[in-house]
Design a protein around this motif. Sequence first.
Motif, PDB file in Angstrom:
ATOM      1  N   ARG A 186       0.851  -1.204   0.000  1.00  2.00           N
ATOM      2  CA  ARG A 186       0.000   0.000   0.000  1.00  2.00           C
ATOM      3  C   ARG A 186       0.881   1.246   0.000  1.00  2.00           C
ATOM      4  NH1 ARG A 186      -2.748  -3.711   3.021  1.00  2.00           N
ATOM      5  NH2 ARG A 186      -4.879  -4.104   2.339  1.00  2.00           N
ATOM      6  N   PRO A 187       1.454   1.572  -1.159  1.00  2.00           N
ATOM      7  CA  PRO A 187       2.403   2.693  -1.198  1.00  2.00           C
ATOM      8  C   PRO A 187       1.787   4.042  -0.914  1.00  2.00           C
ATOM      9  CG  PRO A 187       2.045   1.795  -3.400  1.00  2.00           C
ATOM     10  CD  PRO A 187       1.344   0.899  -2.443  1.00  2.00           C
ATOM     11  N   ARG A 188       0.513   4.240  -1.261  1.00  2.00           N
ATOM     12  CA  ARG A 188      -0.112   5.546  -0.991  1.00  2.00           C
ATOM     13  C   ARG A 188      -0.149   5.835   0.502  1.00  2.00           C
ATOM     14  NH1 ARG A 188      -5.178   5.114  -5.052  1.00  2.00           N
ATOM     15  NH2 ARG A 188      -4.106   5.839  -6.931  1.00  2.00           N
ATOM     16  N   VAL A 189      -0.521   4.838   1.271  1.00  2.00           N
ATOM     17  CA  VAL A 189      -0.647   5.025   2.722  1.00  2.00           C
ATOM     18  C   VAL A 189       0.728   5.253   3.340  1.00  2.00           C
ATOM     19  CG1 VAL A 189      -1.354   3.922   4.876  1.00  2.00           C
ATOM     20  CG2 VAL A 189      -2.744   3.639   2.822  1.00  2.00           C
ATOM     21  N   ALA A 190       1.650   4.331   3.084  1.00  2.00           N
ATOM     22  CA  ALA A 190       2.979   4.428   3.700  1.00  2.00           C
ATOM     23  C   ALA A 190       3.705   5.685   3.239  1.00  2.00           C
ATOM     24  CB  ALA A 190       3.801   3.189   3.354  1.00  2.00           C
ATOM     25  N   GLY A 191       3.660   5.967   1.952  1.00  2.49           N
ATOM     26  CA  GLY A 191       4.355   7.136   1.418  1.00  2.49           C
ATOM     27  C   GLY A 191       3.794   8.443   1.949  1.00  2.49           C
ATOM     28  N   SER A 192       2.479   8.533   1.996  1.00  4.82           N
ATOM     29  CA  SER A 192       1.860   9.768   2.499  1.00  4.82           C
ATOM     30  C   SER A 192       2.206  10.008   3.964  1.00  4.82           C
ATOM     31  CB  SER A 192       0.341   9.698   2.336  1.00  4.82           C
ATOM     32  OG  SER A 192       0.004   9.570   0.976  1.00  4.82           O
ATOM     33  N   LEU A 193       2.195   8.943   4.748  1.00  2.83           N
ATOM     34  CA  LEU A 193       2.539   9.087   6.166  1.00  2.83           C
ATOM     35  C   LEU A 193       3.999   9.492   6.349  1.00  2.83           C
ATOM     36  CD1 LEU A 193       0.603   6.007   7.548  1.00  2.83           C
ATOM     37  CD2 LEU A 193       0.159   8.395   8.118  1.00  2.83           C
ATOM     38  N   ILE A 194       4.887   8.891   5.568  1.00  2.00           N
ATOM     39  CA  ILE A 194       6.310   9.231   5.700  1.00  2.00           C
ATOM     40  C   ILE A 194       6.582  10.644   5.219  1.00  2.00           C
ATOM     41  CG2 ILE A 194       8.610   8.667   4.820  1.00  2.00           C
ATOM     42  CD1 ILE A 194       7.853   5.728   5.120  1.00  2.00           C
ATOM     43  N   VAL A 195       5.955  11.053   4.125  1.00  2.00           N
ATOM     44  CA  VAL A 195       6.148  12.424   3.630  1.00  2.00           C
ATOM     45  C   VAL A 195       5.620  13.430   4.645  1.00  2.00           C
ATOM     46  CG1 VAL A 195       5.400  14.085   1.879  1.00  2.00           C
ATOM     47  CG2 VAL A 195       6.202  11.833   1.182  1.00  2.00           C
ATOM     48  N   ALA A 196       4.411  13.200   5.147  1.00  3.37           N
ATOM     49  CA  ALA A 196       3.830  14.131   6.131  1.00  3.37           C
ATOM     50  C   ALA A 196       4.647  14.143   7.418  1.00  3.37           C
ATOM     51  CB  ALA A 196       2.387  13.744   6.424  1.00  3.37           C
ATOM     52  N   GLY A 197       5.049  12.972   7.891  1.00  2.00           N
ATOM     53  CA  GLY A 197       5.838  12.899   9.118  1.00  2.00           C
ATOM     54  C   GLY A 197       7.180  13.591   8.984  1.00  2.00           C
ATOM     55  N   THR A 198       7.830  13.397   7.828  1.00  2.00           N
ATOM     56  CA  THR A 198       9.120  14.062   7.609  1.00  2.00           C
ATOM     57  C   THR A 198       8.949  15.567   7.561  1.00  2.00           C
ATOM     58  OG1 THR A 198       9.903  12.131   6.377  1.00  2.00           O
ATOM     59  CG2 THR A 198      11.121  14.182   6.072  1.00  2.00           C
ATOM     60  N   ALA A 199       7.922  16.022   6.861  1.00  2.00           N
ATOM     61  CA  ALA A 199       7.689  17.468   6.752  1.00  2.00           C
ATOM     62  C   ALA A 199       7.414  18.080   8.128  1.00  2.00           C
ATOM     63  CB  ALA A 199       6.528  17.743   5.803  1.00  2.00           C
ATOM     64  N   ILE A 200       6.582  17.418   8.913  1.00  2.98           N
ATOM     65  CA  ILE A 200       6.219  17.987  10.219  1.00  2.98           C
ATOM     66  C   ILE A 200       7.379  17.856  11.204  1.00  2.98           C
ATOM     67  CG2 ILE A 200       4.678  17.754  12.204  1.00  2.98           C
ATOM     68  CD1 ILE A 200       2.492  16.900  10.168  1.00  2.98           C
ATOM     69  N   PHE A 201       7.944  16.662  11.319  1.00  2.00           N
ATOM     70  CA  PHE A 201       9.012  16.459  12.308  1.00  2.00           C
ATOM     71  C   PHE A 201      10.242  17.293  11.960  1.00  2.00           C
ATOM     72  CE2 PHE A 201      12.783  14.374  13.960  1.00  2.00           C
ATOM     73  CZ  PHE A 201      12.446  14.211  15.287  1.00  2.00           C
ATOM     74  N   CYS A 202      10.756  17.110  10.752  1.00  2.00           N
ATOM     75  CA  CYS A 202      11.984  17.823  10.375  1.00  2.00           C
ATOM     76  C   CYS A 202      11.736  19.309  10.203  1.00  2.00           C
ATOM     77  CB  CYS A 202      12.566  17.221   9.096  1.00  2.00           C
ATOM     78  SG  CYS A 202      13.052  15.500   9.305  1.00  2.00           S
ATOM     79  N   GLY A 203      10.575  19.644   9.654  1.00  2.00           N
ATOM     80  CA  GLY A 203      10.262  21.059   9.453  1.00  2.00           C
ATOM     81  C   GLY A 203      10.220  21.838  10.751  1.00  2.00           C
ATOM     82  N   THR A 204       9.565  21.269  11.760  1.00  2.00           N
ATOM     83  CA  THR A 204       9.500  21.973  13.047  1.00  2.00           C
ATOM     84  C   THR A 204      10.872  22.028  13.724  1.00  2.00           C
ATOM     85  OG1 THR A 204       8.804  19.937  14.162  1.00  2.00           O
ATOM     86  CG2 THR A 204       7.059  21.437  13.420  1.00  2.00           C
ATOM     87  N   CYS A 205      11.652  20.970  13.562  1.00  2.02           N
ATOM     88  CA  CYS A 205      13.007  20.983  14.140  1.00  2.02           C
ATOM     89  C   CYS A 205      13.893  22.024  13.448  1.00  2.02           C
ATOM     90  CB  CYS A 205      13.648  19.604  14.047  1.00  2.02           C
ATOM     91  SG  CYS A 205      12.952  18.388  15.171  1.00  2.02           S
ATOM     92  N   TYR A 206      13.845  22.060  12.111  1.00  2.00           N
ATOM     93  CA  TYR A 206      14.616  23.067  11.368  1.00  2.00           C
ATOM     94  C   TYR A 206      14.178  24.478  11.784  1.00  2.00           C
ATOM     95  CZ  TYR A 206      16.616  19.786   7.907  1.00  2.00           C
ATOM     96  OH  TYR A 206      17.312  18.784   7.266  1.00  2.00           O
ATOM     97  N   TYR A 207      12.872  24.693  11.872  1.00  2.00           N
ATOM     98  CA  TYR A 207      12.349  26.013  12.227  1.00  2.00           C
ATOM     99  C   TYR A 207      12.845  26.440  13.612  1.00  2.00           C
ATOM    100  CZ  TYR A 207       9.067  29.806  13.079  1.00  2.00           C
ATOM    101  OH  TYR A 207       8.514  31.031  13.370  1.00  2.00           O
ATOM    102  N   TYR A 208      12.757  25.532  14.563  1.00  2.00           N
ATOM    103  CA  TYR A 208      13.211  25.847  15.914  1.00  2.00           C
ATOM    104  C   TYR A 208      14.714  26.139  15.935  1.00  2.00           C
ATOM    105  CZ  TYR A 208      14.607  25.087  20.764  1.00  2.00           C
ATOM    106  OH  TYR A 208      15.170  25.215  22.011  1.00  2.00           O
ATOM    107  N   ALA A 209      15.490  25.316  15.227  1.00  2.00           N
ATOM    108  CA  ALA A 209      16.941  25.499  15.234  1.00  2.00           C
ATOM    109  C   ALA A 209      17.340  26.814  14.574  1.00  2.00           C
ATOM    110  CB  ALA A 209      17.618  24.337  14.519  1.00  2.00           C
ATOM    111  N   LEU A 210      16.657  27.193  13.502  1.00  2.00           N
ATOM    112  CA  LEU A 210      17.037  28.399  12.763  1.00  2.00           C
ATOM    113  C   LEU A 210      16.525  29.682  13.407  1.00  2.00           C
ATOM    114  CD1 LEU A 210      16.528  27.064   9.136  1.00  2.00           C
ATOM    115  CD2 LEU A 210      18.706  27.575  10.270  1.00  2.00           C
ATOM    116  N   THR A 211      15.344  29.619  14.059  1.00  2.00           N
ATOM    117  CA  THR A 211      14.764  30.839  14.618  1.00  2.00           C
ATOM    118  C   THR A 211      14.869  30.920  16.141  1.00  2.00           C
ATOM    119  OG1 THR A 211      12.563  29.872  14.846  1.00  2.00           O
ATOM    120  CG2 THR A 211      13.090  30.949  12.739  1.00  2.00           C
ATOM    121  N   GLY A 212      14.954  29.768  16.794  1.00  2.00           N
ATOM    122  CA  GLY A 212      14.965  29.756  18.258  1.00  2.00           C
ATOM    123  C   GLY A 212      13.574  29.891  18.840  1.00  2.00           C
ATOM    124  N   SER A 213      12.570  30.012  17.983  1.00  2.00           N
ATOM    125  CA  SER A 213      11.188  30.150  18.425  1.00  2.00           C
ATOM    126  C   SER A 213      10.588  28.780  18.714  1.00  2.00           C
ATOM    127  CB  SER A 213      10.370  30.856  17.336  1.00  2.00           C
ATOM    128  OG  SER A 213       9.012  30.830  17.670  1.00  2.00           O
TER     129      SER A 213
END
Length: 170
Positions: free
Chosen positions: A120-147
Amino acid sequence: MVGDSYNWLWNNPVTREVARCPKVVGDLLHWGYSKGSGQEVVTKVVEVVPTDMINIPSYARWFVRLAGVSGASAVALGAYGAHVFYRREYPEELKQVYETANRYHFLHTLALLGVPLCRRPRVAGSLIVAGTAIFCGTCYYYALTGSKNVRQYTPYGGMLLIIGWLAMIL
């Protein structure tokens, strides 16, 4: 069977190995001697490719393209971290968060490459893409802004990544 006029060609080990290199799948040649006559025989080795490996749905191939974009951005962000971010006077905690975000970004980019092979590539891929965007995105944002405004969403991204990995076994 190889004729006598070609013996000079087939007796050269370099030529023989170059000729053995397959041009397409299933185009590998094998040299050997027939048992009865002792003459050299050339046979074509045919490789059978399982049909399910060929039938990857077209929508699943988009995850490979996303992996390319994600990998390029992970390399770019890693280079920025190594050459700009780490050299500035930021707290050590922010540098560690940035490094964690980049590491997870790379790892889950590689996971996206395996998504088309899932049932089921749609399910697994969508979850991994969303998880990467949210997890890494928030970490990058915090590291770069300190907010710390978006840090509350980081665990949700991590949970999506875990569920995405579990979805790969369905």
